[in-house]
Write an enzyme that holds these catalytic residues in place. Structure first.
Site, PDB file in Angstrom:
ATOM      1  N   ASP A  85       0.841  -1.187   0.000  1.00  0.00           N
ATOM      2  CA  ASP A  85       0.000   0.000   0.000  1.00  0.00           C
ATOM      3  C   ASP A  85       0.883   1.247   0.000  1.00  0.00           C
ATOM      4  O   ASP A  85       2.078   1.186   0.328  1.00  0.00           O
ATOM      5  CB  ASP A  85      -0.952   0.022   1.195  1.00  0.00           C
ATOM      6  CG  ASP A  85      -0.230   0.080   2.537  1.00  0.00           C
ATOM      7  OD1 ASP A  85       0.797  -0.618   2.689  1.00  0.00           O
ATOM      8  OD2 ASP A  85      -0.681   0.816   3.439  1.00  0.00           O
ATOM      9  N   GLU A 150       0.115  -0.995   5.769  1.00  0.00           N
ATOM     10  CA  GLU A 150       1.146  -0.447   6.648  1.00  0.00           C
ATOM     11  C   GLU A 150       0.957   1.042   6.888  1.00  0.00           C
ATOM     12  O   GLU A 150       1.194   1.545   7.992  1.00  0.00           O
ATOM     13  CB  GLU A 150       2.536  -0.699   6.033  1.00  0.00           C
ATOM     14  CG  GLU A 150       3.703  -0.393   6.972  1.00  0.00           C
ATOM     15  CD  GLU A 150       4.169   1.045   6.928  1.00  0.00           C
ATOM     16  OE1 GLU A 150       4.947   1.451   7.826  1.00  0.00           O
ATOM     17  OE2 GLU A 150       3.775   1.801   6.010  1.00  0.00           O
TER      18      GLU A 150
END
Length: 450
Positions: A85, A150
């Site tokens: 991400d 994250e």
């Protein structure tokens, strides 16, 4: 190097660069994340190379990938960890498409090139090359973990995996983000090895007053005005204090043994380093040597014409590994106490994620140092604790016996050049650095699992 070896290196590097372009082209801005297409693409490539792949996650579309290449005998597990991400990207602020994934003037361009799809591409390309070559670990297991979420705390990614499926991980060694971007000092190259991260201890400072109509200031007791002197105090930071990684790092740069150094001695050493490498002193060394407190949000009245009865600020507080809430409260008291009397206020902690670290010695550290010594003669590897937070924290917490480092070697674009691009506009990485990193992950996997 023989011609066949050169061809192998070239093929590995080209594969890593191509894979990075594919990853960047998949928009995984978080929120909403939508990491599943990236996870599925990586799983397909790794499966074709002989890896056993599993996609799992707590919500639809928010999947993480675990891919394992099992060895011939029992042994350690090396986990190549990375998140797929990214933070957001406003095309209006960029000079090129944030999801281009193209190569221009030797650089791979797009959101995630530095943080951290570049490392993921290097890790996965290395793993694929090993799997396709027929290599299997003589002992142990190579585990690739490409995780979600994250950038918003790992609640749907690494944090969730460590809490809900620790049996699927069980690493002995972990390589993640946080280190490896080199910098120059006095003509020599230094690679930071991230052995720990500071903790996150965010808190609110709240004041109280009395509401009233804003057209008549005297009708109320404005809580927002009471915050002003408190915010002003936060323009200073808590004092420098010795920490294992901060003291060792500063001493390595200053050429002195700073064990047992006082705050004044640390400040003097920091000034000496700042004269030679100001960015390294400010961005790396100093944050390791203190608790930091940065006000980031303020809130007060819900309406424009109402004197606020309550006001508060949110303070982003980062804490060196090994220090906790009590220590932070002492530092808050020192900043907000003494001197002129301050308005009454309350302190409320909203996050309490302590920092942690691994020892900077052992087989993985030796493998990293030896590889850098072989590929970049004269360069040094120096341990650091990262000022920010990463998924390494969850792995150290869940697997306290594991050695968890952040390291992805990069030398074409140095730390002062690369750091502003992380979460910034026009993010990019040198293609040669992606190629260099892919060779590193391949060679270290072979070394650690031999």
């Amino acid at each position: 190097m023989e011609e066949t070896a050169l061809e192998t290196e070239s093929a590995l590097g080209a594969a890593a660069v191509e894979l990075l372009g594919e990853l960047i082209a998949i928009n995984t801005v978080n929120p909403p994340g939508n990491e599943e297409p990236a996870s599925e693409m990586l799983a397909e490539k790794l499966s074709d190379a002989g890896f056993d792949c599993e996609l799992l996650g707590p919500e639809p579309g928010r999947t993480s990938l675990l891919a394992r290449l099992r060895g011939e005998a029992e042994g350690p597990t090396l986990c190549l960890l990375g998140h797929v991400d990214t933070v957001t990207a406003d095309p209006a602020d960029w000079s090129f498409d944030p999801w281009a994934g193209d190569v221009s003037e030797g650089e791979v361009r797009g959101r995630g090139a530095q943080d951290m799809k570049g490392q993921v591409a290097a890790e996965v390309a290395a793993a694929i090359t090993l799997g396709r070559s027929g290599w299997r670990p003589p002992r142990g297991e190579l585990l690739v973990a490409a995780v979600a979420d994250e950038e918003t705390g790992g609640y749907l990614g690494a944090r969730w995996l460590c809490a809900e499926h620790p049996e699927k991980l069980q690493p002995d060694y972990v390589l993640n983000e946080g280190g490896g971007v080199a910098f120059e000092l006095d003509g020599s190259r230094i690679y930071p090895l991230c052995v720990g991260e500071k903790g996150v201890m965010r808190f609110k400072i709240r004041t109280r007053g009395r509401a009233g109509h804003a057209s008549v200031p005297g009708l109320g007791d404005n809580a927002l005005l009471k915050l002003a002197p408190l915010i002003s105090r936060l323009s200073s930071q808590p004092p420098l204090e010795p920490t294992p990684d901060g003291t060792a790092f500063l001493g390595a740069l200053d050429g002195r043994d700073l064990t047992g150094a006082s705050a004044d001695e640390l400040a003097a050493a920091l000034d000496r380093v700042r004269e030679r490498a100001p960015e390294i002193a400010d961005y790396l060394a100093e944050p390791m040597l203190r608790v930091t407190m940065t006000p980031t949000r303020a809130s007060a009245s819900p309406k424009a014409n109402v004197i606020p009865a309550h006001a508060e600020i949110l303070v982003d507080c980062r804490v060196p590994p090994g220090l906790g809430e009590e220590h932070v409260r002492d530092r808050i008291g020192e900043l907000l106490g003494g001197g002129d009397a301050l308005p009454e206020h309350e302190v409320e902690f909203t996050e309490r994620d302590a920092g942690n670290r691994s020892e900077p010695t052992g087989p993985l550290a030796e493998a990293i140092e030896d590889w850098i010594g072989r590929t970049d003669p004269g360069a040094r590897v120096v341990p650091i604790a990262m000022p920010a937070f990463s998924d390494s924290n969850w792995f150290r917490g869940a697997f306290p016996d594991a050695t968890v480092y952040g390291f992805c070697p990069q030398r074409g674009m140095t730390y002062p050049e690369a750091a502003p691009l992380v979460h910034g506009a026009d993010e990019r990485v040198k293609a040669a650095d992606v190629e260099y990193a892919a060779s590193f992950f391949r060679d270290v996997a072979v070394r650690v699992l031999q």
